[in-house]
Structures are given as structure tokens and as C-alpha cells.
Design a protein around this motif. Structure first.
Motif, mmCIF file in Angstrom:
data_model
loop_
_atom_site.group_PDB
_atom_site.id
_atom_site.type_symbol
_atom_site.label_atom_id
_atom_site.label_comp_id
_atom_site.label_asym_id
_atom_site.label_seq_id
_atom_site.Cartn_x
_atom_site.Cartn_y
_atom_site.Cartn_z
ATOM 1 N N LYS A 36 4.598 -6.322 11.120
ATOM 2 C CA LYS A 36 5.903 -5.775 10.775
ATOM 3 C C LYS A 36 5.747 -4.928 9.530
ATOM 4 O O LYS A 36 4.869 -5.184 8.705
ATOM 5 C CB LYS A 36 6.922 -6.893 10.534
ATOM 6 C CG LYS A 36 7.283 -7.678 11.780
ATOM 7 C CD LYS A 36 8.357 -8.726 11.485
ATOM 8 C CE LYS A 36 8.725 -9.503 12.748
ATOM 9 N NZ LYS A 36 9.759 -10.533 12.478
ATOM 10 N N GLN A 37 6.589 -3.922 9.399
ATOM 11 C CA GLN A 37 6.455 -3.018 8.259
ATOM 12 C C GLN A 37 7.776 -2.837 7.522
ATOM 13 O O GLN A 37 8.856 -2.878 8.122
ATOM 14 C CB GLN A 37 5.935 -1.658 8.726
ATOM 15 C CG GLN A 37 6.918 -0.921 9.637
ATOM 16 C CD GLN A 37 6.305 0.280 10.311
ATOM 17 O OE1 GLN A 37 5.297 0.153 11.018
ATOM 18 N NE2 GLN A 37 6.891 1.445 10.097
ATOM 19 N N VAL A 92 3.410 -6.894 7.009
ATOM 20 C CA VAL A 92 3.351 -8.350 7.129
ATOM 21 C C VAL A 92 2.742 -8.697 8.480
ATOM 22 O O VAL A 92 3.334 -8.418 9.534
ATOM 23 C CB VAL A 92 4.740 -8.990 6.986
ATOM 24 C CG1 VAL A 92 4.646 -10.504 7.149
ATOM 25 C CG2 VAL A 92 5.359 -8.629 5.637
ATOM 26 N N MET A 93 1.544 -9.277 8.446
ATOM 27 C CA MET A 93 0.850 -9.700 9.653
ATOM 28 C C MET A 93 0.978 -11.216 9.792
ATOM 29 O O MET A 93 0.603 -11.950 8.869
ATOM 30 C CB MET A 93 -0.629 -9.312 9.581
ATOM 31 C CG MET A 93 -0.933 -7.855 9.926
ATOM 32 S SD MET A 93 -0.208 -6.600 8.844
ATOM 33 C CE MET A 93 -1.192 -6.736 7.371
ATOM 34 N N THR A 94 1.497 -11.693 10.913
ATOM 35 C CA THR A 94 1.710 -13.128 11.125
ATOM 36 C C THR A 94 0.675 -13.675 12.102
ATOM 37 O O THR A 94 0.615 -13.239 13.259
ATOM 38 C CB THR A 94 3.131 -13.403 11.650
ATOM 39 O OG1 THR A 94 4.083 -12.899 10.698
ATOM 40 C CG2 THR A 94 3.359 -14.902 11.822
ATOM 41 N N LYS A 95 -0.123 -14.615 11.629
ATOM 42 C CA LYS A 95 -1.223 -15.191 12.411
ATOM 43 C C LYS A 95 -0.683 -15.988 13.600
ATOM 44 O O LYS A 95 0.249 -16.782 13.474
ATOM 45 C CB LYS A 95 -2.043 -16.117 11.506
ATOM 46 C CG LYS A 95 -3.256 -16.777 12.165
ATOM 47 C CD LYS A 95 -4.383 -15.789 12.384
ATOM 48 C CE LYS A 95 -5.620 -16.470 12.961
ATOM 49 N NZ LYS A 95 -6.295 -17.343 11.971
ATOM 50 N N GLY A 96 -1.264 -15.730 14.770
ATOM 51 C CA GLY A 96 -0.890 -16.467 15.972
ATOM 52 C C GLY A 96 0.151 -15.761 16.815
ATOM 53 O O GLY A 96 0.471 -16.238 17.909
ATOM 54 N N GLU A 97 0.680 -14.641 16.331
ATOM 55 C CA GLU A 97 1.636 -13.850 17.117
ATOM 56 C C GLU A 97 0.926 -12.641 17.717
ATOM 57 O O GLU A 97 0.002 -12.082 17.108
ATOM 58 C CB GLU A 97 2.807 -13.391 16.242
ATOM 59 C CG GLU A 97 3.681 -14.523 15.754
ATOM 60 C CD GLU A 97 4.896 -14.033 14.972
ATOM 61 O OE1 GLU A 97 5.732 -14.876 14.615
ATOM 62 O OE2 GLU A 97 5.001 -12.803 14.722
ATOM 63 N N GLN A 98 1.359 -12.219 18.888
ATOM 64 C CA GLN A 98 0.746 -11.080 19.553
ATOM 65 C C GLN A 98 1.232 -9.761 18.959
ATOM 66 O O GLN A 98 2.321 -9.682 18.397
ATOM 67 C CB GLN A 98 1.064 -11.116 21.042
ATOM 68 C CG GLN A 98 0.426 -12.277 21.797
ATOM 69 C CD GLN A 98 0.688 -12.190 23.294
ATOM 70 O OE1 GLN A 98 1.605 -11.501 23.751
ATOM 71 N NE2 GLN A 98 -0.118 -12.889 24.074
ATOM 72 N N THR A 121 0.822 -1.199 0.000
ATOM 73 C CA THR A 121 0.000 0.000 0.000
ATOM 74 C C THR A 121 0.862 1.257 0.000
ATOM 75 O O THR A 121 2.053 1.220 0.299
ATOM 76 C CB THR A 121 -0.915 0.000 1.251
ATOM 77 O OG1 THR A 121 -1.600 1.256 1.359
ATOM 78 C CG2 THR A 121 -0.092 -0.220 2.515
ATOM 79 N N PHE A 122 0.230 2.378 -0.300
ATOM 80 C CA PHE A 122 0.910 3.667 -0.168
ATOM 81 C C PHE A 122 0.689 4.257 1.220
ATOM 82 O O PHE A 122 1.239 5.306 1.556
ATOM 83 C CB PHE A 122 0.384 4.660 -1.213
ATOM 84 C CG PHE A 122 -1.045 5.055 -0.987
ATOM 85 C CD1 PHE A 122 -1.374 6.146 -0.209
ATOM 86 C CD2 PHE A 122 -2.058 4.312 -1.534
ATOM 87 C CE1 PHE A 122 -2.686 6.494 0.028
ATOM 88 C CE2 PHE A 122 -3.383 4.647 -1.316
ATOM 89 C CZ PHE A 122 -3.694 5.746 -0.531
ATOM 90 N N ALA A 123 -0.114 3.589 2.060
ATOM 91 C CA ALA A 123 -0.532 4.150 3.339
ATOM 92 C C ALA A 123 0.581 4.103 4.377
ATOM 93 O O ALA A 123 1.151 3.050 4.643
ATOM 94 C CB ALA A 123 -1.756 3.403 3.861
ATOM 95 N N GLN A 124 0.839 5.239 4.988
ATOM 96 C CA GLN A 124 1.897 5.351 5.986
ATOM 97 C C GLN A 124 1.519 4.599 7.274
ATOM 98 O O GLN A 124 0.339 4.478 7.613
ATOM 99 C CB GLN A 124 2.159 6.821 6.298
ATOM 100 C CG GLN A 124 2.649 7.614 5.094
ATOM 101 C CD GLN A 124 2.900 9.065 5.430
ATOM 102 O OE1 GLN A 124 2.991 9.439 6.599
ATOM 103 N NE2 GLN A 124 2.997 9.895 4.401
ATOM 104 N N PRO A 125 2.521 4.096 7.987
ATOM 105 C CA PRO A 125 2.259 3.277 9.175
ATOM 106 C C PRO A 125 1.377 3.944 10.222
ATOM 107 O O PRO A 125 0.514 3.288 10.806
ATOM 108 C CB PRO A 125 3.666 3.019 9.731
ATOM 109 C CG PRO A 125 4.556 3.100 8.535
ATOM 110 C CD PRO A 125 3.958 4.164 7.661
#
Length: 244
Positions: free
Chosen positions: A184-185, A198-204, A163-167
């Protein structure tokens, strides 16, 4: 042929896309696969089962296939797009195409190792003018999509958003404990910077992201701000009108 709509709201209209896909051969929002391939290779294995949301007529799926990713499911809500792309790549075993709404994914839970979107959520939010306060309708749409994405990810699976969207603005939408993922970005591009989440399933969520979610829940009325933007009349680019 000029594919720019008269109004940016048309980017949310399936009829606009159906008509556009009848003649347009290929268009890649936010650059081609090669621009961020080095980032994907850190998080996507060649043997992973991959779902691409809002595939459009982008070359990304075929580029990934050529790079060795051979289990790729593509969805788009335009039937014209899906029929065209399915015919174009009918000689690619392991690559499938389905008409589907990102808010109602017709897959069992824990179906994919990786779910990937590139500018699909940006298009959903095209009418939003302020990054500080997303409309209730758009917020509901995005929440439904993210809930489905989380449901369809395997434990340890990754949702990758390009995306172009800033964090500061986009992580407000992604950082929810109920989605059951960490964030993570990364970024790429010269001149205009694009972002890969990057979103990792099962991590807090990290303590920082968890604190942000808590603050947003406590203060749902964020202060609006004035956004100054310019319109590039020579190039199709709804990105210049919003900053989410």
C-alpha cells in the motif's frame, strides 16, 4: 561544517559516514518523524517490536520512543554511528543499537512486527541515473536486503519504506511474490512529495501489482529515458540527482 561529499558515490562508503558521524549531531532525511507520524500510527502499534534500518544519527528513533514506541532495535553499518547513538540514548530501556549490514540481518526469522527504513534504500541507489533500469549490482543489493527484511518479519508484520521514490519506479522493486507481502502507498509533504510504502507480510500482491511483476519478468529490458535534473548547490540533497 560542510558534510557534502565530493561525489555522490561516497554516500555508499562506510568510511564517509564514519567520518561524518564523528562530528555531525543529527540529520533527518526526508523530514522529521512528525511529518509522517500520522501515517505510521495507522500501521504501527505502541507494543510492536520495531527494527529500524540504517538509523544514522536521525532523531526518528528517539522521537518514536518519546511517542510511546518502546521496543526499538536500531542498526547501521557505521560503527561510529552505533557507538555514538548507543551512548546518547543509554537511558532508554528497550532501545538497542547494533552495527549490521541490511543484506545480512543477524536476527532469527519472524523477529519483528515492523521493519522501518527512511531513505536507507535511496542512499543505496544514489549512483543510479535512470529510474527505468537499475544496475545489476544495485538490483542485487536491494534484492538481498528485501529478502532479509521479509525473512525477519512476523506473519502479518509490516515493512515500512519512507522514500522520495515515486510508485511507478519503486514498486517495481517491491512487487515480488517471493517476498510474500502486499503493498500500500501513501504520501506526505508540501512542495516536494515523499512516499510511504507499507508491505504486509503474508498478504498477496494486488492484481495490479502482480500484473506489473509479470510484465517486468517478461520484459526485463525496459526502455531507457533521459532524465533532466538540477543540482541544488546550497543544500545537501542527493535526491535531485536521481528519480527512483
Amino acid at each position: 561544517m560542510d558534510y557534502m561529499p565530493d561525489d555522490n558515490s561516497r554516500y555508499k562508503d562506510v568510511d564517509y559516514w564514519d567520518e561524518r558521524y564523528k562530528t555531525e549531531q543529527c540529520y533527518d532525511w526526508l523530514g522529521s518523524f512528525s511529518k509522517f507520524q500520522h501515517l505510521l500510527e495507522e500501521h504501527v502499534k505502541k507494543e510492536d517490536g520495531i527494527l529500524i534500518l540504517g538509523c544514522g544519527n536521525s532523531s526518528m528513533s528517539s522521537d518514536m520512543y518519546s511517542a510511546g514506541y518502546r521496543s526499538i532495535t536500531n542498526i547501521d553499518y557505521s560503527s561510529v554511528c552505533i557507538s555514538t547513538m548507543a551512548a546518547r540514548y543509554n537511558d532508554c530501556p528497550g532501545m538497542t543499537w547494533h552495527q549490521m549490514d541490511v543484506r545480512q540481518l543477524c536476527f532469527p526469522a519472524a523477529s519483528f512486527d515492523v521493519i522501518l527504513e527512511k531513505a536507507t534504500l535511496d542512499a543505496i541507489m544514489v549512483e543510479e541515473k535512470s529510474p527505468w533500469q537499475v544496475s545489476p549490482q544495485t538490483a542485487c543489493f536491494v534484492h538481498q536486503a528485501l529478502t532479509e527484511i521479509s525473512r525477519c518479519l512476523k506473519p502479518g508484520g509490516r515493512f515500512i519504506s519512507v522514500t522520495f521514490a515515486q510508485p511507478f519506479f519503486r514498486k517495481r522493486l517491491y512487487a515480488r511474490a517471493e517476498y510474500n507481502w502486499s503493498i500500500k502507498q501513501y504520501s506526505y509533504g508540501e512542495g516536494f512529495e515523499y512516499f510511504v510504502y507499507v508491505m504486509t507480510k503474508g498478504e498477496q500482491l494486488s492484481p495490479e501489482d502482480a500484473a506489473m511483476e509479470k510484465k517486468l519478468l517478461e520484459d526485463t529490458k525496459s526502455a531507457p529515458t533521459t532524465i533532466t535534473s538540477t543540482q541544488n548547490e546550497d543544500k545537501e540533497d542527493f535526491l535531485s540527482n536521481i528519480d527512483l
